[in-house]
Motif scaffolding. Structure first.
Motif, PDB file in Angstrom:
ATOM      1  N   ALA A 102    -114.085 -12.220 -20.768  1.00  0.00           N
ATOM      2  CA  ALA A 102    -114.779 -11.140 -20.057  1.00  0.00           C
ATOM      3  C   ALA A 102    -115.154 -11.621 -18.669  1.00  0.00           C
ATOM      4  O   ALA A 102    -116.324 -11.740 -18.324  1.00  0.00           O
ATOM      5  CB  ALA A 102    -116.009 -10.705 -20.842  1.00  0.00           C
ATOM      6  N   ASN A 103    -114.147 -11.917 -17.880  1.00  0.00           N
ATOM      7  CA  ASN A 103    -114.416 -12.326 -16.505  1.00  0.00           C
ATOM      8  C   ASN A 103    -113.359 -11.734 -15.579  1.00  0.00           C
ATOM      9  O   ASN A 103    -112.374 -11.171 -16.017  1.00  0.00           O
ATOM     10  CB  ASN A 103    -114.489 -13.859 -16.400  1.00  0.00           C
ATOM     11  CG  ASN A 103    -113.171 -14.527 -16.721  1.00  0.00           C
ATOM     12  OD1 ASN A 103    -112.134 -14.117 -16.230  1.00  0.00           O
ATOM     13  ND2 ASN A 103    -113.183 -15.554 -17.554  1.00  0.00           N
ATOM     14  N   ALA A 135    -106.685 -11.038 -17.298  1.00  0.00           N
ATOM     15  CA  ALA A 135    -105.705  -9.958 -17.167  1.00  0.00           C
ATOM     16  C   ALA A 135    -105.216  -9.633 -18.574  1.00  0.00           C
ATOM     17  O   ALA A 135    -104.800 -10.534 -19.303  1.00  0.00           O
ATOM     18  CB  ALA A 135    -104.539 -10.384 -16.286  1.00  0.00           C
ATOM     19  N   PRO A 136    -105.293  -8.370 -18.978  1.00  0.00           N
ATOM     20  CA  PRO A 136    -104.844  -8.027 -20.325  1.00  0.00           C
ATOM     21  C   PRO A 136    -103.345  -8.273 -20.472  1.00  0.00           C
ATOM     22  O   PRO A 136    -102.580  -8.160 -19.515  1.00  0.00           O
ATOM     23  CB  PRO A 136    -105.167  -6.542 -20.443  1.00  0.00           C
ATOM     24  CG  PRO A 136    -105.288  -6.051 -19.054  1.00  0.00           C
ATOM     25  CD  PRO A 136    -105.726  -7.211 -18.219  1.00  0.00           C
ATOM     26  N   SER A 137    -102.956  -8.613 -21.690  1.00  0.00           N
ATOM     27  CA  SER A 137    -101.541  -8.864 -21.959  1.00  0.00           C
ATOM     28  C   SER A 137    -100.748  -7.558 -21.865  1.00  0.00           C
ATOM     29  O   SER A 137    -101.297  -6.459 -21.986  1.00  0.00           O
ATOM     30  CB  SER A 137    -101.374  -9.455 -23.361  1.00  0.00           C
ATOM     31  OG  SER A 137    -101.691  -8.484 -24.345  1.00  0.00           O
ATOM     32  N   ASP A 141    -106.951  -2.451 -33.276  1.00  0.00           N
ATOM     33  CA  ASP A 141    -107.615  -3.586 -33.924  1.00  0.00           C
ATOM     34  C   ASP A 141    -106.701  -4.804 -33.949  1.00  0.00           C
ATOM     35  O   ASP A 141    -107.117  -5.928 -33.642  1.00  0.00           O
ATOM     36  CB  ASP A 141    -108.022  -3.231 -35.354  1.00  0.00           C
ATOM     37  CG  ASP A 141    -109.294  -2.433 -35.444  1.00  0.00           C
ATOM     38  OD1 ASP A 141    -110.041  -2.379 -34.428  1.00  0.00           O
ATOM     39  OD2 ASP A 141    -109.555  -1.856 -36.511  1.00  0.00           O
ATOM     40  N   ALA A 142    -105.455  -4.590 -34.340  1.00  0.00           N
ATOM     41  CA  ALA A 142    -104.510  -5.694 -34.458  1.00  0.00           C
ATOM     42  C   ALA A 142    -104.276  -6.391 -33.124  1.00  0.00           C
ATOM     43  O   ALA A 142    -104.291  -7.624 -33.042  1.00  0.00           O
ATOM     44  CB  ALA A 142    -103.184  -5.187 -35.033  1.00  0.00           C
ATOM     45  N   VAL A 143    -104.057  -5.620 -32.087  1.00  0.00           N
ATOM     46  CA  VAL A 143    -103.772  -6.236 -30.787  1.00  0.00           C
ATOM     47  C   VAL A 143    -105.025  -6.891 -30.199  1.00  0.00           C
ATOM     48  O   VAL A 143    -104.941  -7.928 -29.546  1.00  0.00           O
ATOM     49  CB  VAL A 143    -103.119  -5.233 -29.815  1.00  0.00           C
ATOM     50  CG1 VAL A 143    -104.119  -4.256 -29.235  1.00  0.00           C
ATOM     51  CG2 VAL A 143    -102.394  -5.953 -28.683  1.00  0.00           C
ATOM     52  N   LEU A 144    -106.192  -6.319 -30.453  1.00  0.00           N
ATOM     53  CA  LEU A 144    -107.424  -6.919 -29.939  1.00  0.00           C
ATOM     54  C   LEU A 144    -107.780  -8.202 -30.665  1.00  0.00           C
ATOM     55  O   LEU A 144    -108.362  -9.119 -30.072  1.00  0.00           O
ATOM     56  CB  LEU A 144    -108.572  -5.916 -30.013  1.00  0.00           C
ATOM     57  CG  LEU A 144    -108.481  -4.782 -29.010  1.00  0.00           C
ATOM     58  CD1 LEU A 144    -109.557  -3.734 -29.284  1.00  0.00           C
ATOM     59  CD2 LEU A 144    -108.582  -5.286 -27.585  1.00  0.00           C
ATOM     60  N   GLU A 145    -107.409  -8.325 -31.925  1.00  0.00           N
ATOM     61  CA  GLU A 145    -107.638  -9.572 -32.662  1.00  0.00           C
ATOM     62  C   GLU A 145    -106.817 -10.713 -32.073  1.00  0.00           C
ATOM     63  O   GLU A 145    -107.247 -11.864 -32.093  1.00  0.00           O
ATOM     64  CB  GLU A 145    -107.289  -9.396 -34.138  1.00  0.00           C
ATOM     65  CG  GLU A 145    -108.334  -8.647 -34.920  1.00  0.00           C
ATOM     66  CD  GLU A 145    -107.955  -8.475 -36.385  1.00  0.00           C
ATOM     67  OE1 GLU A 145    -106.949  -9.078 -36.837  1.00  0.00           O
ATOM     68  OE2 GLU A 145    -108.665  -7.746 -37.080  1.00  0.00           O
ATOM     69  N   ARG A 146    -105.654 -10.389 -31.553  1.00  0.00           N
ATOM     70  CA  ARG A 146    -104.778 -11.409 -30.971  1.00  0.00           C
ATOM     71  C   ARG A 146    -105.102 -11.700 -29.504  1.00  0.00           C
ATOM     72  O   ARG A 146    -104.609 -12.659 -28.939  1.00  0.00           O
ATOM     73  CB  ARG A 146    -103.325 -10.979 -31.092  1.00  0.00           C
ATOM     74  CG  ARG A 146    -102.831 -10.929 -32.516  1.00  0.00           C
ATOM     75  CD  ARG A 146    -101.334 -10.718 -32.601  1.00  0.00           C
ATOM     76  NE  ARG A 146    -100.866  -9.470 -32.028  1.00  0.00           N
ATOM     77  CZ  ARG A 146    -100.734  -8.323 -32.668  1.00  0.00           C
ATOM     78  NH1 ARG A 146    -101.077  -8.246 -33.931  1.00  0.00           N
ATOM     79  NH2 ARG A 146    -100.258  -7.258 -32.067  1.00  0.00           N
ATOM     80  N   ALA A 147    -105.913 -10.852 -28.903  1.00  0.00           N
ATOM     81  CA  ALA A 147    -106.215 -11.002 -27.462  1.00  0.00           C
ATOM     82  C   ALA A 147    -107.215 -12.127 -27.230  1.00  0.00           C
ATOM     83  O   ALA A 147    -107.987 -12.507 -28.029  1.00  0.00           O
ATOM     84  CB  ALA A 147    -106.781  -9.697 -26.905  1.00  0.00           C
TER      85      ALA A 147
END
Length: 69
Positions: A3-4, A8-10, A63-69
């Motif tokens: 959180a800075n 950069a999001p994937s 949920d799935a993609v955010l768990e891997r982020a």
């Protein structure tokens, strides 16, 4: 997920967010049609299940993609 300002999001995250947004817009459109239908007709369980399925799929994908982020 960081959180800075350097984060950069994937590409995968962006793609899932965009795809889910499009699917949720479709679900909202279906809900609008069902609202209109409810004025003078009965809404079936299958019609509601279609909207629920879209929402659940989007939630699961996010949920799935955010768990891997």
């Amino acid at each position: 997920m960081a959180a800075n300002e350097d984060y950069a999001p994937s590409k995968e995250l962006v793609n899932v967010v965009v795809h889910s947004s499009e699917k949720l817009e479709g679900a909202a459109s279906l809900l609008k049609m069902l609202e209109d239908k409810a004025d003078n007709q009965q809404i079936t369980a299958a019609e509601l299940a279609a909207v629920r399925c879209i929402v659940e799929t989007c939630a699961s994908d996010l949920d799935a993609v955010l768990e891997r982020a």
